[in-house]
Design a protein around this motif. Structure first.
Motif, PDB file in Angstrom:
ATOM      1  N   TRP A 129      -4.832 -10.484 -18.556  1.00 27.94           N
ATOM      2  CA  TRP A 129      -4.019 -11.011 -17.801  1.00 27.94           C
ATOM      3  C   TRP A 129      -3.396 -12.313 -19.073  1.00 27.94           C
ATOM      4  N   TYR A 130      -4.228 -13.441 -19.346  1.00 27.75           N
ATOM      5  CA  TYR A 130      -3.880 -14.686 -19.655  1.00 27.75           C
ATOM      6  C   TYR A 130      -4.026 -14.082 -21.301  1.00 27.75           C
ATOM      7  N   TYR A 131      -4.443 -12.757 -21.947  1.00 30.29           N
ATOM      8  CA  TYR A 131      -4.133 -12.328 -22.925  1.00 30.29           C
ATOM      9  C   TYR A 131      -2.455 -12.201 -23.441  1.00 30.29           C
ATOM     10  N   ILE A 132      -2.129 -11.179 -22.604  1.00 30.03           N
ATOM     11  CA  ILE A 132      -1.384 -10.438 -22.217  1.00 30.03           C
ATOM     12  C   ILE A 132      -0.068 -11.664 -21.679  1.00 30.03           C
ATOM     13  N   ASP A 266       4.234 -10.041 -20.540  1.00 32.24           N
ATOM     14  CA  ASP A 266       3.697 -10.078 -19.449  1.00 32.24           C
ATOM     15  C   ASP A 266       4.952 -10.123 -18.546  1.00 32.24           C
ATOM     16  N   ARG A 267       5.906 -10.908 -19.394  1.00 33.14           N
ATOM     17  CA  ARG A 267       7.374 -10.526 -19.061  1.00 33.14           C
ATOM     18  C   ARG A 267       7.879  -8.967 -18.895  1.00 33.14           C
ATOM     19  N   LYS A 268       7.685  -8.505 -20.164  1.00 29.39           N
ATOM     20  CA  LYS A 268       8.195  -7.048 -20.545  1.00 29.39           C
ATOM     21  C   LYS A 268       7.826  -6.400 -19.251  1.00 29.39           C
ATOM     22  N   ILE A 269       6.145  -6.201 -19.191  1.00 25.78           N
ATOM     23  CA  ILE A 269       6.097  -5.189 -17.776  1.00 25.78           C
ATOM     24  C   ILE A 269       6.359  -5.606 -16.306  1.00 25.78           C
ATOM     25  N   LEU A 270       6.145  -6.806 -16.319  1.00 27.80           N
ATOM     26  CA  LEU A 270       6.162  -7.212 -15.048  1.00 27.80           C
ATOM     27  C   LEU A 270       7.859  -6.688 -14.957  1.00 27.80           C
ATOM     28  N   ASN A 271       9.186  -7.526 -15.785  1.00 30.02           N
ATOM     29  CA  ASN A 271      10.060  -6.962 -15.578  1.00 30.02           C
ATOM     30  C   ASN A 271      10.801  -5.659 -16.091  1.00 30.02           C
TER      31      ASN A 271
END
Length: 299
Positions: A129-132, A266-271
Motif C-alpha cells: 500500500w505504501y507503493y500504491i 490509492d485514490r483511484k482505488i478508494l474513490n
C-alpha cells in the motif's frame, strides 16, 4: 538516545552474583516489587532531568518534551531507508506472488524468520500500500503488529484491532489481511473483519471509514456478506454506539498485484469503491465486484 545517555552517564549494573534463593524465591526481594524501570535503577528525578536536558541539547531541541517526537521522526527516516534498500517495489511484488503460491521459506528468507507467515503477510501488505500510495503514507504508524528494532515484523495485532489503519485527510482506511483459504474464511474472518470495521466506523464518528479485505483467495459467501453490511445497522462490540452500515471491499492478492503493476494509485482505488456503493438496499449477486475492478483499471 535517552537510554544510551542513562547507561553511559551513570554506573548501572545489569547483572550480579547474588544468591538465587535471595531474589527469585524471596517475595520480599526487589524482583517482586512494584517498581518503575527508573526506580529499579535507583536514579533520582534530578539525574533523569539532567539526562533529558543533555539529550535534547545534543539533538538540537529547545526542550526535552520534544525528544519523543524527534525520535519518531528519526525512526520514520530509518524505516523508509529500510524499505528503499530491502523492499523495493519489485521485491514487494515478488513477495506477494510468493504468498499466492505459498513459498513460505522464500518469504521468510527475504523478510524475517522471527514472525509467523501470516504476520509477515500483514507487513508486506503495508509495503504494497505504501507503493500504491506513491510513497506518500507513513506505513510504520499504520501497523498494529509489533516491529523489532530493525523494523521487521514480530507479532500479530491485538484481537480488538484491524491489521493496518491509514488515516487520510478525508477518511480512514483499514486493511485486513488473511492467508486462510476460502473454505475457512467464513469461520475465521467474517466476524472479526465486520467487528473491527464496525468499531472503527463508530469511533470515527462522521469521518468516512472503509475496509479492504485482502486474501490469497476469496470466498464468494464472505465477500457477498461483506457487501450486504452496507445496509445493516450494527452495534459497537464494547461500548455504546451503532452505525447504519459499513463499507467493506475485498481484493485477492493477484488482483492487488495487477493494480500495482498497472500503477493504479490509492485514490483511484478508494474513490472507485466508494462511487460504486449502492444507494438503496439491493440483492447481492455473485460477481458484483467485476465492474468495480474493471473501472479501477480503466485509465
Amino acid at each position: 538516545p535517552v537510554f544510551e545517555k542513562i547507561f553511559t552517564s551513570y554506573d548501572i549494573s545489569m547483572s550480579g552474583s547474588e544468591n538465587y534463593k535471595d531474589f527469585d524465591l524471596n517475595f520480599g526481594s526487589a524482583l517482586y516489587q512494584q517498581s518503575t524501570f527508573l526506580e529499579s535503577l535507583k536514579l533520582s528525578d534530578a539525574q533523569i532531568d539532567s539526562v533529558l536536558k543533555s539529550v535534547a541539547q545534543t539533538m538540537g531541541l529547545e526542550n526535552y518534551q520534544e525528544i519523543a517526537g524527534e525520535v519518531e521522526k528519526q525512526n520514520d527516516i530509518r524505516f523508509e531507508k529500510l524499505v528503499r534498500d530491502k523492499f523495493p517495489k519489485t521485491t514487494v511484488l515478488e513477495l506477494l506472488q510468493q504468498f499466492v503460491s505459498r513459498k513460505d521459506d522464500l518469504i521468510a528468507k527475504t523478510v524475517t524468520d522471527n514472525a509467523p507467515i501470516a504476520d509477515i503477510f500483514e507487513y508486506v501488505l503495508g509495503l504494497a500500500w505504501y507503493y500504491i500510495s506513491n510513497k506518500k503514507l507513513n506505513i510504520r504508524s499504520a501497523y498494529n503488529l509489533s516491529l523489532d528494532a530493525d523494523f521487521l515484523p514480530l507479532s500479530h495485532a491485538a484481537g480488538y484491532q484491524g491489521d493496518l489503519e491509514f488515516h487520510y485527510e478525508d477518511r480512514t482506511l483499514m486493511l485486513e489481511a488473511t492467508l486462510m483459504d476460502h473454505n475457512n474464511q467464513k469461520r475465521g474472518e467474517l466476524e472479526p473483519v465486520i467487528r473491527h470495521t464496525v468499531n472503527l466506523t463508530i469511533e470515527n464518528g462522521l469521518r468516512p471509514t472503509q475496509t479492504i479485505f485482502v486474501a490469497s483467495e476469496l470466498d464468494d459467501n464472505v465477500i457477498n456478506i461483506f457487501r450486504a453490511t452496507q445496509f445493516i445497522e450494527l452495534n459497537h462490540s464494547s461500548k455504546r454506539g451503532a452505525t447504519s452500515g459499513i463499507n467493506i471491499f475485498a481484493l485477492s492478492i493477484s488482483e492487488l498485484i495487477k493494480l500495482m503493476q498497472a500503477n493504479i494509485n490509492d485514490r483511484k482505488i478508494l474513490n472507485t469503491i466508494n462511487n460504486a456503493m449502492d444507494s438503496n438496499p439491493t440483492q447481492i449477486k455473485n460477481n458484483w465486484r467485476t465492474p468495480i475492478l474493471e473501472s479501477m483499471t480503466s485509465l
